[in-house]
Write a protein that holds these residues in place. Structure first.
Motif, PDB file in Angstrom:
ATOM      1  N   LYS A   8     -12.234  -2.528  -4.648  1.00  0.00           N
ATOM      2  CA  LYS A   8     -11.437  -1.358  -4.297  1.00  0.00           C
ATOM      3  C   LYS A   8     -10.157  -1.834  -3.620  1.00  0.00           C
ATOM      4  O   LYS A   8     -10.207  -2.502  -2.583  1.00  0.00           O
ATOM      5  CB  LYS A   8     -12.199  -0.425  -3.347  1.00  0.00           C
ATOM      6  N   PRO A   9      -8.974  -1.537  -4.191  1.00  0.00           N
ATOM      7  CA  PRO A   9      -7.720  -2.033  -3.617  1.00  0.00           C
ATOM      8  C   PRO A   9      -7.106  -1.061  -2.610  1.00  0.00           C
ATOM      9  O   PRO A   9      -7.179   0.164  -2.778  1.00  0.00           O
ATOM     10  CB  PRO A   9      -6.828  -2.181  -4.846  1.00  0.00           C
ATOM     11  N   TYR A  10      -6.495  -1.626  -1.583  1.00  0.00           N
ATOM     12  CA  TYR A  10      -5.712  -0.868  -0.606  1.00  0.00           C
ATOM     13  C   TYR A  10      -4.357  -1.558  -0.458  1.00  0.00           C
ATOM     14  O   TYR A  10      -4.265  -2.784  -0.533  1.00  0.00           O
ATOM     15  CB  TYR A  10      -6.389  -0.837   0.762  1.00  0.00           C
ATOM     16  N   ALA A  11      -3.320  -0.777  -0.235  1.00  0.00           N
ATOM     17  CA  ALA A  11      -1.987  -1.342   0.013  1.00  0.00           C
ATOM     18  C   ALA A  11      -1.467  -0.817   1.344  1.00  0.00           C
ATOM     19  O   ALA A  11      -1.624   0.371   1.668  1.00  0.00           O
ATOM     20  CB  ALA A  11      -1.029  -0.986  -1.111  1.00  0.00           C
ATOM     21  N   PHE A  12      -0.838  -1.714   2.124  1.00  0.00           N
ATOM     22  CA  PHE A  12      -0.309  -1.345   3.439  1.00  0.00           C
ATOM     23  C   PHE A  12       1.088  -1.930   3.617  1.00  0.00           C
ATOM     24  O   PHE A  12       1.448  -2.922   2.981  1.00  0.00           O
ATOM     25  CB  PHE A  12      -1.217  -1.870   4.555  1.00  0.00           C
ATOM     26  N   ARG A  13       1.834  -1.316   4.497  1.00  0.00           N
ATOM     27  CA  ARG A  13       3.142  -1.831   4.901  1.00  0.00           C
ATOM     28  C   ARG A  13       3.103  -2.127   6.399  1.00  0.00           C
ATOM     29  O   ARG A  13       2.656  -1.301   7.200  1.00  0.00           O
ATOM     30  CB  ARG A  13       4.238  -0.819   4.578  1.00  0.00           C
TER      31      ARG A  13
END
Length: 355
Positions: free
Chosen positions: A36-41
């Protein structure tokens, strides 16, 4: 240390100039294979730098999950205490990811340093892994001066092999939409694995690399053809700046592997497409670490370039006792897999099974 903020972003917002393992198309590939992918800044209060980061999670039945960051430039050019940053960042990640995380594993990018200059991060709940997920050393070729400059830097081993193979009427061809050609290559790949006892990626996994529209524009399968038959092939994945050799397999033609011609073609293609770096991805690491890749070192360094090292895979541990059990079992699995990987096969065929 500077305060920072962690903000969720959409997967599609990840920069395509990052390492390929930190891009949206890598996220889509892993999502199709159980992650399961997550993207953050990340925004720093006292710095203009912004870091976008891909984090992958996977369930560990029956209760837990773990998180994994592949090749993220988290620490580069930041005036911070690495251990404190890892501790704070890991706690923030756990709040954002609503899963019962056992640990967060970091694979850091390669550094421009020698073997003695590799840093190690120490701190509460920070554990350096006995074996790394990704290789701890690699050979990277700077492409910014063009193909002719790069080819002039090849070592004699590669130059001789390329000359001999060119005279043997081996042709190199890109496999775009031909599933028949892919099937031929996969037979070479899987039969070699069966004969010599190494693990392969499944046909479904590689097919998703080549034929999924969210991924395949960044992936190339380059084939070697001899007497109208596929005798080898390599798979690379690219971002705006990088081309990374993922894996491949080849037979031997009159004592020489077509892998030399295949790599040369891939390097030429990367130069024509304006890429900055060609990463051969995976040679033996510092000391005895990554010894299962030692036989690949001679092959990959024959194309010139420079050797780079990175920190070992490092965990931030959320649940220490269960993490101890997990890593004990993981170390046993690594031991048996890497002990049975045939060194002669890797030296002869240039096969990389790193991802």
């Amino acid at each position: 240390m500077n305060e920072f903020h962690l903000t969720p972003i959409k997967i599609d917002q990840l920069s395509h100039s990052n390492h390929p393992f930190q891009t949206s198309f890598w996220a889509y590939l892993k999502q199709k294979n159980g992650w399961k992918p997550y993207a953050f800044r990340i925004n720093f209060d006292e710095s203009d730098r912004i870091i976008d980061i891909l984090i992958l999670t996977k369930v560990l039945p029956p209760v837990f999950a773990f998180a994994y960051i592949p090749f993220a430039n988290l620490l580069e050019d930041l005036q911070i205490n690495e251990a404190k940053f890892i501790q704070q960042f890991s706690r923030k990640v756990k709040k954002e990811i609503q899963q019962p995380l056992l640990f967060l594993r970091y694979d850091f990018p390669f550094l421009d340093t020698n073997e003695d200059g590799i840093p190690h991060i120490r701190g509460r709940r920070i554990k350096e892994c006995k074996d790394s997920v990704q290789p701890e050393a690699t050979n990277i070729i700077d492409l910014t001066h063009g193909y002719e400059h790069v080819k002039n830097e090849y070592r004699q081993r590669a130059k001789r092999a390329i000359r001999k193979l060119e005279n043997d009427e081996i042709t190199i061809r890109e496999c775009k939409d031909s599933k028949d050609m892919f099937e031929q290559w996969y037979k070479v790949y899987s039969s070699t694995a069966k004969r010599d006892g190494f693990s392969t990626r499944s046909k479904e996994y590689i097919s998703s690399l080549l034929y999924d529209k969210n991924i395949n524009r960044n992936v190339d399968l380059i084939l070697a053809i001899y007497n109208n038959k596929v005798v080898g092939g390599t798979i690379t994945i690219s971002s705006n700046d990088y081309v990374v050799y993922l894996f491949g397999a080849s037979l031997r033609i009159q004592g020489i592997s077509p892998s030399y011609l295949l790599q040369d073609y891939s390097i030429l293609k990367a130069c024509k497409n304006g890429k900055k770096y060609y990463d051969l991805h995976g040679i033996s690491g510092p000391g005895n670490r990554g010894g299962n890749l030692s036989s690949l070192t001679l092959f990959k360094q024959s194309f010139g370039g420079n050797r780079y090292y990175r920190l070992p895979s490092t965990d931030y541990v959320y649940i220490p006792f269960v993490h101890g059990i997990y890593t004990f079992l993981e170390n046993i699995r690594y031991y048996f897999y890497r002990k049975r990987t045939p060194q002669v096969l890797r030296q002869q065929y240039g096969i990389s099974q790193d991802n």
